[in-house]
Scaffold this motif. Structure first.
Motif, PDB file in Angstrom:
ATOM      1  N   ILE A  65      -9.495   0.099   3.926  1.00 41.41           N
ATOM      2  CA  ILE A  65      -9.515  -0.921   2.872  1.00 41.41           C
ATOM      3  C   ILE A  65     -10.940  -1.381   2.588  1.00 41.41           C
ATOM      4  CG2 ILE A  65      -8.851  -3.305   2.326  1.00 41.41           C
ATOM      5  CD1 ILE A  65      -6.246  -2.790   3.876  1.00 41.41           C
ATOM      6  N   LYS A 123       1.716   6.617  -2.552  1.00 41.65           N
ATOM      7  CA  LYS A 123       0.672   7.083  -3.482  1.00 41.65           C
ATOM      8  C   LYS A 123      -0.504   7.684  -2.722  1.00 41.65           C
ATOM      9  CE  LYS A 123      -1.993   5.447  -7.494  1.00 41.65           C
ATOM     10  NZ  LYS A 123      -3.360   5.746  -7.053  1.00 41.65           N
ATOM     11  N   LEU A 124      -0.921   7.013  -1.644  1.00 46.34           N
ATOM     12  CA  LEU A 124      -2.054   7.505  -0.870  1.00 46.34           C
ATOM     13  C   LEU A 124      -1.724   8.818  -0.160  1.00 46.34           C
ATOM     14  CD1 LEU A 124      -3.298   4.115   0.640  1.00 46.34           C
ATOM     15  CD2 LEU A 124      -4.470   5.515  -1.075  1.00 46.34           C
ATOM     16  N   ARG A 129      -3.351  -4.980   4.197  1.00 52.00           N
ATOM     17  CA  ARG A 129      -2.805  -5.478   2.923  1.00 52.00           C
ATOM     18  C   ARG A 129      -1.630  -6.444   3.136  1.00 52.00           C
ATOM     19  NH1 ARG A 129      -6.775  -4.135   0.245  1.00 52.00           N
ATOM     20  NH2 ARG A 129      -6.943  -2.267  -1.022  1.00 52.00           N
ATOM     21  N   LYS A 130      -0.840  -6.231   4.181  1.00 54.07           N
ATOM     22  CA  LYS A 130       0.385  -6.996   4.345  1.00 54.07           C
ATOM     23  C   LYS A 130       0.300  -8.084   5.409  1.00 54.07           C
ATOM     24  CE  LYS A 130       4.381  -4.861   4.098  1.00 54.07           C
ATOM     25  NZ  LYS A 130       5.466  -3.868   4.320  1.00 54.07           N
ATOM     26  N   GLU A 136      -1.954  11.487  -2.756  1.00 53.16           N
ATOM     27  CA  GLU A 136      -3.357  11.789  -3.079  1.00 53.16           C
ATOM     28  C   GLU A 136      -4.117  12.392  -1.900  1.00 53.16           C
ATOM     29  OE1 GLU A 136      -4.776   7.953  -4.194  1.00 53.16           O
ATOM     30  OE2 GLU A 136      -3.936   8.038  -6.226  1.00 53.16           O
ATOM     31  N   LYS A 158       4.919   1.477  -1.718  1.00 51.93           N
ATOM     32  CA  LYS A 158       4.489   2.263  -2.880  1.00 51.93           C
ATOM     33  C   LYS A 158       3.059   2.747  -2.713  1.00 51.93           C
ATOM     34  CE  LYS A 158       7.562   0.256  -6.377  1.00 51.93           C
ATOM     35  NZ  LYS A 158       7.633  -0.499  -7.667  1.00 51.93           N
ATOM     36  N   GLN A 159       2.199   1.905  -2.129  1.00 50.87           N
ATOM     37  CA  GLN A 159       0.811   2.305  -1.916  1.00 50.87           C
ATOM     38  C   GLN A 159       0.727   3.410  -0.864  1.00 50.87           C
ATOM     39  OE1 GLN A 159      -1.866  -0.825  -0.699  1.00 50.87           O
ATOM     40  NE2 GLN A 159      -3.686   0.395  -1.150  1.00 50.87           N
ATOM     41  N   VAL A 160       1.535   3.312   0.190  1.00 48.89           N
ATOM     42  CA  VAL A 160       1.555   4.365   1.211  1.00 48.89           C
ATOM     43  C   VAL A 160       1.940   5.699   0.571  1.00 48.89           C
ATOM     44  CG1 VAL A 160       2.730   5.212   3.276  1.00 48.89           C
ATOM     45  CG2 VAL A 160       2.039   2.818   3.137  1.00 48.89           C
ATOM     46  N   ASN A 176       3.686   1.449   7.243  1.00 48.30           N
ATOM     47  CA  ASN A 176       4.461   0.580   6.353  1.00 48.30           C
ATOM     48  C   ASN A 176       4.402  -0.879   6.780  1.00 48.30           C
ATOM     49  OD1 ASN A 176       5.460   2.445   4.407  1.00 48.30           O
ATOM     50  ND2 ASN A 176       6.885   3.247   5.931  1.00 48.30           N
ATOM     51  N   LEU A 215       0.694  -1.649   4.906  1.00 47.57           N
ATOM     52  CA  LEU A 215       0.473  -1.360   3.485  1.00 47.57           C
ATOM     53  C   LEU A 215       1.805  -1.377   2.753  1.00 47.57           C
ATOM     54  CD1 LEU A 215      -1.988   1.671   3.797  1.00 47.57           C
ATOM     55  CD2 LEU A 215      -2.589  -0.613   2.985  1.00 47.57           C
ATOM     56  N   PRO A 216       1.822  -1.799   1.475  1.00 51.30           N
ATOM     57  CA  PRO A 216       3.053  -1.735   0.688  1.00 51.30           C
ATOM     58  C   PRO A 216       3.558  -0.301   0.607  1.00 51.30           C
ATOM     59  CG  PRO A 216       1.379  -3.066  -0.424  1.00 51.30           C
ATOM     60  CD  PRO A 216       0.699  -2.396   0.726  1.00 51.30           C
TER      61      PRO A 216
END
Length: 335
Positions: free
Chosen positions: A169, A222-223, A122-123, A226, A218-220, A212, A215-216
């Motif tokens: 991804i 959240k994942l 993502r980054k 979950e 916040k996404q890390v 990090n 991936l952003p």
């Protein structure tokens, strides 16, 4: 502006290469010509800039290699990509070795111009910087179980996590599971306050750092919430079957033989497993056999399991790290 103001030796051979786009040439040279200076130092040549041309002076083989490196970096810029220190370093290490490609489930790996491998996250785009790293990345895509063994700073864990994020991804796996043995590196950390996560997180921090990078934040978070990304001590893997997951065991030299057997037998359907470790940094109590050594001995002849080895030449951290590793290896009678 020339990277070196001294005139080239009279005995030096000259090769001149022209670059049509002067703006790209500026990017190729780098700020204060630092990219050219790095190439000069590594290849033992002198590079002088004349308008939109670069004149290379040195031994015949070195000047030819320099022209190849400069041309490859310029083509990278023409393709709309950047050129930074890591790109210069990679081209110096791997120049001319990028022609071959690999396969993944019958499809070609993602390639960019020149045939180099890129790992999409993502980054950032991650690219191997040495031949050993390239072979390692190919084996991660081509094998369900792969080992990466070598000294610190060679990208074993970083590349494994990058491939895991890429496959996650693209939907090839449903989860990423990162594990480490919670073994102290020669010192007692004492009582750590907080809940279980607070107690084990210091051991897992290198894995969080790698995630990090790809991936952003916040996404890390959240994942992880979950449970689609799990970062846990090796002991937490007991009794589980890890299906449809990309699983990485880091610092595997600190797993005991029983722990290694337990971990390897967690592999489930649709999963990939990567084991990384450094045999020179075993922190287990004296007399306790490293599970990484046992795994090498017992599994090396199984065709579908790959073993990839790194040396100090593959270190991509500060250049001093490679020198430090070589000094310790030279002083170790077991090496």
């Amino acid at each position: 502006m020339a990277t070196t103001e001294l005139p080239p030796p009279e005995t030096a051979q000259e090769r001149v290469v022209e670059f049509p786009d002067n703006r790209l040439l500026i990017d190729l040279c780098g700020e204060f010509d630092r990219n050219l200076a790095e190439i000069e130092t590594q290849l033992g040549v002198q590079i002088l800039r004349r308008g939109n041309q670069l004149a290379v002076f040195g031994e015949e083989a070195a000047t030819a290699e320099t022209v190849d490196v400069l041309t490859a970096l310029y083509e990278r810029l023409e393709a709309g990509r950047s050129v930074d220190h890591a790109d210069v370093d990679r081209e110096l290490r791997m120049g001319g070795s990028e022609a071959e490609t690999g396969t993944r489930d019958g499809d070609q790996l993602e390639m960019f111009k020149g045939g180099a491998i890129e790992i999409k996250t993502r980054k950032k785009l991650v690219e191997p910087r040495t031949d050993a790293q390239k072979a390692y990345v190919l084996s991660l895509f081509n094998n369900e179980l792969a080992f990466g063994i070598g000294p610190a700073g060679t990208g074993k864990t970083y590349l494994a996590v990058a491939v895991g994020v890429s496959m996650f991804i693209e939907g090839h796996v449903d989860r990423i599971i990162l594990a480490r043995p919670a073994v102290e590196a020669g010192e007692k950390l004492g009582y750590l306050p907080g809940d279980m996560k607070d107690k084990v997180d210091p051991y897992m921090q290198p894995l969080y750092d790698a995630l990090n990078d790809f991936l952003p934040a916040k996404q890390v978070a959240k994942l992880i919430e979950e449970k689609r990304i799990e970062i846990a001590p090796l002991a937490f893997m007991r009794g589980r079957t890890l299906s449809n997951a990309f699983v990485v065991l880091d610092e595997a030299q600190n797993a005991t033989s029983m722990q290694m057997k337990m971990f390897l037998t967690r592999l489930g359907e649709g999963s990939r497993m990567v084991i990384t470790g450094d045999r020179t940094q075993i922190d287990l109590p004296r007399g306790v056999q490293s599970g990484l050594r046992d795994a090498e001995r017992l599994l090396r002849n199984i065709p579908s399991i790959s073993f990839n080895y790194f040396t100090s030449k593959d270190v991509v951290r500060h250049p001093l790290v490679a020198a430090i590793i070589e000094a310790y290896e030279a002083d170790d009678p077991t090496q």
